[in-house]
Design a protein around this motif. Structure first.
Motif, PDB file in Angstrom:
ATOM      1  N   MET A 217       0.840  -1.200   0.000  1.00 31.54           N
ATOM      2  CA  MET A 217       0.000   0.000   0.000  1.00 31.54           C
ATOM      3  C   MET A 217       0.878   1.254   0.000  1.00 31.54           C
ATOM      4  SD  MET A 217      -2.528   1.382   3.018  1.00 31.54           S
ATOM      5  CE  MET A 217      -1.197   1.108   4.150  1.00 31.54           C
ATOM      6  N   LYS A 218       0.579   2.147  -0.941  1.00 27.30           N
ATOM      7  CA  LYS A 218       1.377   3.372  -1.029  1.00 27.30           C
ATOM      8  C   LYS A 218       0.574   4.577  -0.551  1.00 27.30           C
ATOM      9  CE  LYS A 218       4.176   1.698  -4.835  1.00 27.30           C
ATOM     10  NZ  LYS A 218       4.404   1.707  -6.271  1.00 27.30           N
ATOM     11  N   VAL A 219       1.211   5.412   0.254  1.00 27.62           N
ATOM     12  CA  VAL A 219       0.529   6.609   0.750  1.00 27.62           C
ATOM     13  C   VAL A 219       1.304   7.842   0.297  1.00 27.62           C
ATOM     14  CG1 VAL A 219      -0.197   7.872   2.816  1.00 27.62           C
ATOM     15  CG2 VAL A 219      -0.322   5.368   2.770  1.00 27.62           C
ATOM     16  N   LYS A 220       0.616   8.735  -0.409  1.00 31.71           N
ATOM     17  CA  LYS A 220       1.253   9.984  -0.849  1.00 31.71           C
ATOM     18  C   LYS A 220       1.413  10.918   0.345  1.00 31.71           C
ATOM     19  CE  LYS A 220       1.318   9.968  -5.553  1.00 31.71           C
ATOM     20  NZ  LYS A 220       2.464   9.050  -5.602  1.00 31.71           N
ATOM     21  N   ILE A 221       2.565  11.506   0.485  1.00 32.93           N
ATOM     22  CA  ILE A 221       2.806  12.421   1.610  1.00 32.93           C
ATOM     23  C   ILE A 221       3.009  13.857   1.100  1.00 32.93           C
ATOM     24  CG2 ILE A 221       4.230  12.916   3.638  1.00 32.93           C
ATOM     25  CD1 ILE A 221       2.821  10.278   3.941  1.00 32.93           C
ATOM     26  N   GLY A 222       4.007  14.055   0.248  1.00 33.34           N
ATOM     27  CA  GLY A 222       4.241  15.382  -0.332  1.00 33.34           C
ATOM     28  C   GLY A 222       4.542  16.466   0.680  1.00 33.34           C
ATOM     29  N   LYS A 223       5.336  16.116   1.687  1.00 31.44           N
ATOM     30  CA  LYS A 223       5.621  17.079   2.758  1.00 31.44           C
ATOM     31  C   LYS A 223       7.110  17.405   2.786  1.00 31.44           C
ATOM     32  CE  LYS A 223       5.533  17.423   7.761  1.00 31.44           C
ATOM     33  NZ  LYS A 223       5.592  16.659   8.992  1.00 31.44           N
ATOM     34  N   LYS A 224       7.441  18.670   3.026  1.00 34.55           N
ATOM     35  CA  LYS A 224       8.846  19.050   3.148  1.00 34.55           C
ATOM     36  C   LYS A 224       9.453  18.355   4.366  1.00 34.55           C
ATOM     37  CE  LYS A 224       9.044  23.477   0.843  1.00 34.55           C
ATOM     38  NZ  LYS A 224       9.328  24.921   0.964  1.00 34.55           N
ATOM     39  N   ILE A 225      10.577  17.690   4.168  1.00 37.11           N
ATOM     40  CA  ILE A 225      11.183  16.915   5.248  1.00 37.11           C
ATOM     41  C   ILE A 225      11.667  17.828   6.369  1.00 37.11           C
ATOM     42  CG2 ILE A 225      13.124  15.384   5.826  1.00 37.11           C
ATOM     43  CD1 ILE A 225      12.783  14.164   3.013  1.00 37.11           C
ATOM     44  N   LEU A 226      12.150  19.006   6.005  1.00 45.76           N
ATOM     45  CA  LEU A 226      12.669  19.918   7.027  1.00 45.76           C
ATOM     46  C   LEU A 226      11.618  20.943   7.455  1.00 45.76           C
ATOM     47  CD1 LEU A 226      16.279  20.428   5.635  1.00 45.76           C
ATOM     48  CD2 LEU A 226      15.518  18.876   7.425  1.00 45.76           C
ATOM     49  N   SER A 227      10.338  20.543   7.405  1.00 46.31           N
ATOM     50  CA  SER A 227       9.288  21.524   7.712  1.00 46.31           C
ATOM     51  C   SER A 227       9.349  22.000   9.162  1.00 46.31           C
ATOM     52  CB  SER A 227       7.912  20.962   7.377  1.00 46.31           C
ATOM     53  OG  SER A 227       7.708  19.763   8.074  1.00 46.31           O
ATOM     54  N   ALA A 228       9.842  21.146  10.080  1.00 46.29           N
ATOM     55  CA  ALA A 228       9.950  21.580  11.477  1.00 46.29           C
ATOM     56  C   ALA A 228      10.947  22.741  11.572  1.00 46.29           C
ATOM     57  CB  ALA A 228      10.399  20.424  12.367  1.00 46.29           C
ATOM     58  N   ASN A 229      12.065  22.609  10.872  1.00 46.76           N
ATOM     59  CA  ASN A 229      13.059  23.694  10.860  1.00 46.76           C
ATOM     60  C   ASN A 229      12.468  24.936  10.195  1.00 46.76           C
ATOM     61  OD1 ASN A 229      15.986  24.545  11.215  1.00 46.76           O
ATOM     62  ND2 ASN A 229      15.674  24.919   9.036  1.00 46.76           N
ATOM     63  N   GLU A 230      11.718  24.719   9.134  1.00 43.77           N
ATOM     64  CA  GLU A 230      11.166  25.869   8.396  1.00 43.77           C
ATOM     65  C   GLU A 230      10.146  26.640   9.213  1.00 43.77           C
ATOM     66  OE1 GLU A 230      10.136  25.131   4.326  1.00 43.77           O
ATOM     67  OE2 GLU A 230      12.101  24.247   3.945  1.00 43.77           O
ATOM     68  N   GLN A 231       9.439  25.928  10.101  1.00 40.49           N
ATOM     69  CA  GLN A 231       8.491  26.642  10.971  1.00 40.49           C
ATOM     70  C   GLN A 231       9.226  27.598  11.905  1.00 40.49           C
ATOM     71  OE1 GLN A 231       5.993  23.724  12.877  1.00 40.49           O
ATOM     72  NE2 GLN A 231       5.078  23.149  10.920  1.00 40.49           N
ATOM     73  N   TYR A 232      10.329  27.117  12.476  1.00 36.03           N
ATOM     74  CA  TYR A 232      11.141  27.994  13.333  1.00 36.03           C
ATOM     75  C   TYR A 232      11.751  29.135  12.515  1.00 36.03           C
ATOM     76  CZ  TYR A 232      10.984  25.233  17.619  1.00 36.03           C
ATOM     77  OH  TYR A 232      10.569  24.612  18.766  1.00 36.03           O
ATOM     78  N   ALA A 233      12.169  28.813  11.286  1.00 35.79           N
ATOM     79  CA  ALA A 233      12.768  29.846  10.429  1.00 35.79           C
ATOM     80  C   ALA A 233      11.749  30.943  10.139  1.00 35.79           C
ATOM     81  CB  ALA A 233      13.278  29.225   9.128  1.00 35.79           C
TER      82      ALA A 233
END
Lengths: 220, 114
Positions: free
Chosen positions: A1-17
């Motif tokens: 089963m494949k699940v599409k994610i499409g999320k930036k891997i470093l999004s936690a860092n980007e939120q702080y940025a």
């Protein structure tokens, strides 16, 4: 089963940025993220810049190093506000670390914050800290092939300081072709400002300091 | 070796998704641009080191590197930039702008079926 994610891997860092970016914008602070190899002269550039602009700009510094507060001590000696971050092994600063450092910096009085990243020509350029611009430093002793070999930093920077140019006029046995560096860098980045400087002699600092002053005024 | 930071962030997202799906993840597809400076072996090693003993242990990472694209100001075409040449691959002009580099994305996770 494949699940599409499409999320930036470093999004936690980007939120702080993003949080840091807001912090600078609200206070009309110019933030530069200074990146280079170890030993290129970042701290020497900073101490001279702070001294030369003492009467024109209030500059604070966030120092990133794996260990020690040696660099923070050198900044402190100029009278400028400084916070040291020790990454304990990590090869780059994260936006969360910078966010923590901002709480300790008396930023209300500052017009410019320069983040001196961990000495490393590769990793720091991949992590946004919320800065207005990245500033690369390359010293002539490192060789003129570095922009071609390590393109990411030079492609992303708004300014490049070519440091230790006093070594070239000393007739030191260094093969460093400034024109080659400029053409290699311009291939990666058409709008980058390049400054030839010597933090030791002060050569080239008038132009660099004027540029920094102008950038800071644009924020205010 | 910023691949360790990337691996930690990656595992956090995959673990959360695995808990939601109540299934064992076996493969993750990642895409990145050249300015993310991701080294495949280092990322695989870092991920394997931190995922040991967790539900993510047996994941295979599939990493797609997207090239840098440029837009030629002379002929107007989009092309794949070769930094060692720095010229448009269609008309050989050096007058072009770099388009935005691809971000580092977790595209897809494959889970064990049955």
């Amino acid at each position: 089963m494949k699940v599409k994610i499409g999320k930036k891997i470093l999004s936690a860092n980007e939120q702080y940025a993003e949080q840091n970016r807001k912090y600078f914008a609200e206070r009309k602070i110019l933030c530069l993220n200074m990146i280079s190899s170890p030993g290129s002269g970042k701290t020497s550039i900073l101490t001279r810049t702070i001294n030369e602009l003492k009467d024109r700009l209030k500059i604070g510094v966030i120092e990133g190093d794996i260990q020690t507060d040696y660099d923070a001590q050198r900044i402190e000696a100029t009278g400028a506000d400084v916070v040291q971050i020790n990454t304990e092994g990590a090869c780059h600063l994260s936006a969360a670390q910078v966010s923590g450092a901002l709480e300790k910096l008396s930023a209300s009085k500052l017009e410019v914050i320069i983040i001196e990243n961990v000495g490393n020509l590769v990793c720091p350029s991949a992590f946004e800290l919320g800065e207005n611009a990245k500033t690369a430093v390359l010293s002539v002793a490192e060789g003129d092939d570095k922009p071609a070999k390590y393109p990411a930093l030079f492609a992303k920077s708004k300014a490049l300081l070519i440091n230790k140019i006093d070594l070239l006029s000393l007739g030191a046995a260094i093969d460093f072709d400034i024109e080659k560096v400029k053409s290699d860098v311009h291939r990666l980045n058409k709008t980058i400002e390049i400054f030839n400087v010597s933090a030791k002699t002060g050569e080239g600092f008038d132009r660099w300091c004027d540029w920094l002053f102008e950038q800071a005024k644009k924020q205010a | 070796m910023h691949e360790m930071s990337v691996a930690q962030n990656l595992m956090a997202t995959i673990s959360a998704e695995a808990a939601k799906q109540k299934s064992k993840p076996i493969k993750a597809k990642i895409s990145c641009g050249i300015l993310n400076v991701i080294n495949d072996e280092l990322l695989a090693e870092a991920f394997s080191a931190i995922s040991k003993g967790t539900s993510c242990e047996s994941i295979r990472l599939e990493i797609e590197h997207k090239p840098m694209r440029g837009l030629c100001k002379k002929c107007g075409r989009e092309f794949e930039v070769d930094f060692s040449k720095g010229r448009c691959t269609c008309c050989d002009s050096a007058d072009f702008e770099l388009l935005e580099d691809a971000p580092l994305i977790l595209e897809e996770i494959e889970f064990e079926t049955g």
